[in-house]
Design a protein around this motif. Sequence first.
Motif, PDB file in Angstrom:
ATOM      1  N   MET A  42     -27.493 -15.107 111.373  1.00 11.08           N
ATOM      2  CA  MET A  42     -28.188 -15.179 110.074  1.00 11.08           C
ATOM      3  C   MET A  42     -28.562 -13.775 109.585  1.00 11.08           C
ATOM      4  O   MET A  42     -28.476 -13.469 108.389  1.00 11.08           O
ATOM      5  CB  MET A  42     -29.437 -16.050 110.192  1.00 11.08           C
ATOM      6  N   LYS A  43     -28.970 -12.907 110.521  1.00  9.74           N
ATOM      7  CA  LYS A  43     -29.284 -11.515 110.151  1.00  9.74           C
ATOM      8  C   LYS A  43     -28.039 -10.834 109.573  1.00  9.74           C
ATOM      9  O   LYS A  43     -28.118 -10.085 108.591  1.00  9.74           O
ATOM     10  CB  LYS A  43     -29.770 -10.746 111.388  1.00  9.74           C
ATOM     11  N   LYS A  44     -26.896 -11.107 110.211  1.00 13.19           N
ATOM     12  CA  LYS A  44     -25.641 -10.495 109.755  1.00 13.19           C
ATOM     13  C   LYS A  44     -25.297 -10.958 108.333  1.00 13.19           C
ATOM     14  O   LYS A  44     -24.855 -10.169 107.499  1.00 13.19           O
ATOM     15  CB  LYS A  44     -24.532 -10.892 110.730  1.00 13.19           C
ATOM     16  N   GLY A  81     -33.860   1.435 106.947  1.00 17.31           N
ATOM     17  CA  GLY A  81     -34.930   1.020 107.841  1.00 17.31           C
ATOM     18  C   GLY A  81     -34.490   1.059 109.298  1.00 17.31           C
ATOM     19  O   GLY A  81     -33.605   1.837 109.675  1.00 17.31           O
ATOM     20  N   THR A  82     -35.090   0.179 110.077  1.00 19.22           N
ATOM     21  CA  THR A  82     -34.869   0.177 111.522  1.00 19.22           C
ATOM     22  C   THR A  82     -34.884  -1.267 112.021  1.00 19.22           C
ATOM     23  O   THR A  82     -35.612  -2.095 111.484  1.00 19.22           O
ATOM     24  CB  THR A  82     -36.001   0.973 112.219  1.00 19.22           C
ATOM     25  N   GLY A  83     -34.079  -1.539 113.056  1.00 20.83           N
ATOM     26  CA  GLY A  83     -34.123  -2.854 113.691  1.00 20.83           C
ATOM     27  C   GLY A  83     -32.750  -3.484 113.802  1.00 20.83           C
ATOM     28  O   GLY A  83     -31.746  -2.918 113.348  1.00 20.83           O
ATOM     29  N   SER A  84     -32.714  -4.672 114.375  1.00 19.30           N
ATOM     30  CA  SER A  84     -31.424  -5.317 114.642  1.00 19.30           C
ATOM     31  C   SER A  84     -30.733  -5.762 113.346  1.00 19.30           C
ATOM     32  O   SER A  84     -29.502  -5.721 113.257  1.00 19.30           O
ATOM     33  CB  SER A  84     -31.620  -6.516 115.576  1.00 19.30           C
ATOM     34  N   THR A  85     -31.485  -6.175 112.333  1.00 17.03           N
ATOM     35  CA  THR A  85     -30.871  -6.590 111.064  1.00 17.03           C
ATOM     36  C   THR A  85     -30.294  -5.375 110.345  1.00 17.03           C
ATOM     37  O   THR A  85     -29.170  -5.414 109.829  1.00 17.03           O
ATOM     38  CB  THR A  85     -31.906  -7.312 110.167  1.00 17.03           C
ATOM     39  N   VAL A  86     -31.070  -4.303 110.345  1.00 16.15           N
ATOM     40  CA  VAL A  86     -30.592  -3.048 109.747  1.00 16.15           C
ATOM     41  C   VAL A  86     -29.363  -2.533 110.509  1.00 16.15           C
ATOM     42  O   VAL A  86     -28.436  -1.994 109.890  1.00 16.15           O
ATOM     43  CB  VAL A  86     -31.729  -2.005 109.725  1.00 16.15           C
ATOM     44  N   ILE A  90     -33.121  -0.274 102.278  1.00 15.55           N
ATOM     45  CA  ILE A  90     -32.783  -1.528 102.956  1.00 15.55           C
ATOM     46  C   ILE A  90     -33.510  -1.556 104.289  1.00 15.55           C
ATOM     47  O   ILE A  90     -33.385  -0.637 105.107  1.00 15.55           O
ATOM     48  CB  ILE A  90     -31.254  -1.629 103.241  1.00 15.55           C
ATOM     49  N   ASP A  91     -34.257  -2.641 104.525  1.00 15.87           N
ATOM     50  CA  ASP A  91     -34.974  -2.743 105.805  1.00 15.87           C
ATOM     51  C   ASP A  91     -35.224  -4.207 106.148  1.00 15.87           C
ATOM     52  O   ASP A  91     -35.177  -5.081 105.273  1.00 15.87           O
ATOM     53  CB  ASP A  91     -36.305  -1.977 105.716  1.00 15.87           C
ATOM     54  N   GLY A  92     -35.478  -4.461 107.406  1.00 20.80           N
ATOM     55  CA  GLY A  92     -35.823  -5.800 107.874  1.00 20.80           C
ATOM     56  C   GLY A  92     -37.320  -6.033 107.795  1.00 20.80           C
ATOM     57  O   GLY A  92     -38.067  -5.235 107.226  1.00 20.80           O
ATOM     58  N   ILE A 105     -45.011  -8.097 106.955  1.00 24.64           N
ATOM     59  CA  ILE A 105     -45.454  -7.405 108.172  1.00 24.64           C
ATOM     60  C   ILE A 105     -44.216  -6.767 108.763  1.00 24.64           C
ATOM     61  O   ILE A 105     -43.181  -7.418 108.926  1.00 24.64           O
ATOM     62  CB  ILE A 105     -46.099  -8.359 109.203  1.00 24.64           C
ATOM     63  N   LYS A 106     -44.326  -5.448 109.045  1.00 23.21           N
ATOM     64  CA  LYS A 106     -43.236  -4.705 109.663  1.00 23.21           C
ATOM     65  C   LYS A 106     -43.787  -3.897 110.843  1.00 23.21           C
ATOM     66  O   LYS A 106     -44.972  -3.804 111.039  1.00 23.21           O
ATOM     67  CB  LYS A 106     -42.599  -3.764 108.637  1.00 23.21           C
ATOM     68  N   GLY A 107     -42.863  -3.307 111.595  1.00 25.58           N
ATOM     69  CA  GLY A 107     -43.299  -2.417 112.670  1.00 25.58           C
ATOM     70  C   GLY A 107     -43.113  -2.987 114.060  1.00 25.58           C
ATOM     71  O   GLY A 107     -43.534  -2.373 115.041  1.00 25.58           O
ATOM     72  N   GLY A 108     -42.464  -4.145 114.142  1.00 24.04           N
ATOM     73  CA  GLY A 108     -42.157  -4.689 115.473  1.00 24.04           C
ATOM     74  C   GLY A 108     -41.370  -3.673 116.299  1.00 24.04           C
ATOM     75  O   GLY A 108     -41.532  -3.567 117.512  1.00 24.04           O
ATOM     76  N   GLY A 109     -40.530  -2.888 115.614  1.00 22.70           N
ATOM     77  CA  GLY A 109     -39.754  -1.844 116.302  1.00 22.70           C
ATOM     78  C   GLY A 109     -40.485  -0.509 116.356  1.00 22.70           C
ATOM     79  O   GLY A 109     -39.949   0.461 116.891  1.00 22.70           O
ATOM     80  N   GLY A 110     -41.676  -0.464 115.771  1.00 20.02           N
ATOM     81  CA  GLY A 110     -42.507   0.738 115.875  1.00 20.02           C
ATOM     82  C   GLY A 110     -42.195   1.841 114.895  1.00 20.02           C
ATOM     83  O   GLY A 110     -42.736   2.935 115.000  1.00 20.02           O
ATOM     84  N   ALA A 111     -41.352   1.559 113.907  1.00 20.75           N
ATOM     85  CA  ALA A 111     -40.943   2.618 112.961  1.00 20.75           C
ATOM     86  C   ALA A 111     -41.697   2.516 111.632  1.00 20.75           C
ATOM     87  O   ALA A 111     -41.272   3.080 110.614  1.00 20.75           O
ATOM     88  CB  ALA A 111     -39.439   2.547 112.723  1.00 20.75           C
ATOM     89  N   LEU A 112     -42.838   1.810 111.633  1.00 16.46           N
ATOM     90  CA  LEU A 112     -43.498   1.436 110.383  1.00 16.46           C
ATOM     91  C   LEU A 112     -43.869   2.606 109.469  1.00 16.46           C
ATOM     92  O   LEU A 112     -43.740   2.510 108.248  1.00 16.46           O
ATOM     93  CB  LEU A 112     -44.732   0.581 110.674  1.00 16.46           C
ATOM     94  N   THR A 113     -44.308   3.730 110.042  1.00 13.48           N
ATOM     95  CA  THR A 113     -44.798   4.819 109.186  1.00 13.48           C
ATOM     96  C   THR A 113     -43.662   5.437 108.380  1.00 13.48           C
ATOM     97  O   THR A 113     -43.756   5.579 107.153  1.00 13.48           O
ATOM     98  CB  THR A 113     -45.508   5.890 110.032  1.00 13.48           C
ATOM     99  N   SER A 139     -36.179 -17.423 109.497  1.00 11.10           N
ATOM    100  CA  SER A 139     -37.408 -17.697 110.256  1.00 11.10           C
ATOM    101  C   SER A 139     -38.534 -16.727 109.887  1.00 11.10           C
ATOM    102  O   SER A 139     -39.700 -16.979 110.211  1.00 11.10           O
ATOM    103  CB  SER A 139     -37.145 -17.603 111.765  1.00 11.10           C
ATOM    104  N   LYS A 140     -38.188 -15.627 109.200  1.00  7.33           N
ATOM    105  CA  LYS A 140     -39.217 -14.615 108.903  1.00  7.33           C
ATOM    106  C   LYS A 140     -40.086 -15.001 107.695  1.00  7.33           C
ATOM    107  O   LYS A 140     -41.118 -14.380 107.455  1.00  7.33           O
ATOM    108  CB  LYS A 140     -38.556 -13.259 108.647  1.00  7.33           C
ATOM    109  N   LEU A 141     -39.643 -16.007 106.932  1.00  3.64           N
ATOM    110  CA  LEU A 141     -40.419 -16.406 105.744  1.00  3.64           C
ATOM    111  C   LEU A 141     -41.559 -17.336 106.164  1.00  3.64           C
ATOM    112  O   LEU A 141     -41.324 -18.369 106.799  1.00  3.64           O
ATOM    113  CB  LEU A 141     -39.506 -17.118 104.734  1.00  3.64           C
TER     114      LEU A 141
HETATM  115  C1  5RP Z   1     -39.093  -1.949 112.705  1.00  6.12           C
HETATM  116  C2  5RP Z   1     -39.230  -3.062 111.761  1.00  6.12           C
HETATM  117  C3  5RP Z   1     -38.145  -4.073 111.685  1.00  6.12           C
HETATM  118  O1  5RP Z   1     -37.677  -4.132 110.392  1.00  6.12           O
HETATM  119  C4  5RP Z   1     -38.669  -5.412 112.097  1.00  6.12           C
HETATM  120  O2  5RP Z   1     -39.241  -5.299 113.377  1.00  6.12           O
HETATM  121  C5  5RP Z   1     -37.573  -6.467 112.091  1.00  6.12           C
HETATM  122  O3  5RP Z   1     -36.681  -6.220 113.121  1.00  6.12           O
HETATM  123  P1  5RP Z   1     -35.365  -7.072 113.324  1.00  6.12           P
HETATM  124  O4  5RP Z   1     -34.449  -6.767 112.187  1.00  6.12           O
HETATM  125  O5  5RP Z   1     -34.824  -6.561 114.653  1.00  6.12           O
HETATM  126  O6  5RP Z   1     -35.742  -8.533 113.396  1.00  6.12           O
HETATM  127  O7  5RP Z   1     -40.185  -3.175 111.022  1.00  6.12           O
HETATM  128  O8  5RP Z   1     -40.227  -1.115 112.714  1.00  6.12           O
END
Ligand code: 5RP
Length: 218
Positions: free
Chosen positions: A6-8, A27-32, A80-82, A93-101, A120-122
């Motif tokens: 679904m991310k793809k 952005g950062t993360g698996s979707t990005v 573009i970001d997840g 809410i972002k920052g699960g990957g720690g790149a929020l700033t 599932s993120k909605l």
């Molecule tokens: C990283 C993020 C990501 O966008 C967020 O954690 C979603 O990650 P994923 O695309 O792997 O589900 O905010 O800081």
Amino acid sequence: MSPDEMKKLAAKAALEHVEPGIIVGMGTGSTVNHFIDLLGTIKSKIEGAVSSSEASTARLKALNIPVYELNAVGEIPLYIDGADESNHYLQLIKGGGGALTREKIIAAASKKFVCIADQSKLVDILGNFPLPVEVIPMARSYVARQIVKLGGEPVYREGFITDNGNQILDTHGLSIMEPAKLEGQINNIPGVVTNGLFAIHPADVLILGSPEGAKTIY
Ligand code: 5RP
């Protein structure tokens, strides 16, 4: 269909927003990561990217996509970001990957923020996902006590250092009824670099991958 598929799908749909010759904020993360891989297939059509993390920079460079410093470019047309959660107003809410700033900085410096995620993120109310707060290391305990006063339960993300050399408090137990207000309150605590609420400036477009295809919300 798996969350990754679904991310793809969402990443693929976001390609439509890439105009020829632009610099894309990443952005950062698996979707990005899916999006970066797809961007690699059209790299000759864009000028390059500005990246929000060492991880995304490495992936972009591996695909020979030029990476520019934010200070070297003007307003970025597209970011573009997840996200870890989005409500129906596209507050995140972002920052699960720690790149929020760095993500928040590049989002602010961009004209259009397209958020890509699996369905599932909605959510109706933000806060089930623990809200990340990036803190200057010496302020961690002080900030944690202030977050408790705001009703949160901060948990130190042990063994994790951000690309900026800081630490993260993941804040549990919040049901966020006024996301923009809370974003400002937390950011006003001395020692906080930023928090993972993107509510004062929400996304402009949300693309959700689902078994029925990619759905776009404005
Ligand atoms: C990283 C993020 C990501 O966008 C967020 O954690 C979603 O990650 P994923 O695309 O792997 O589900 O905010 O800081």
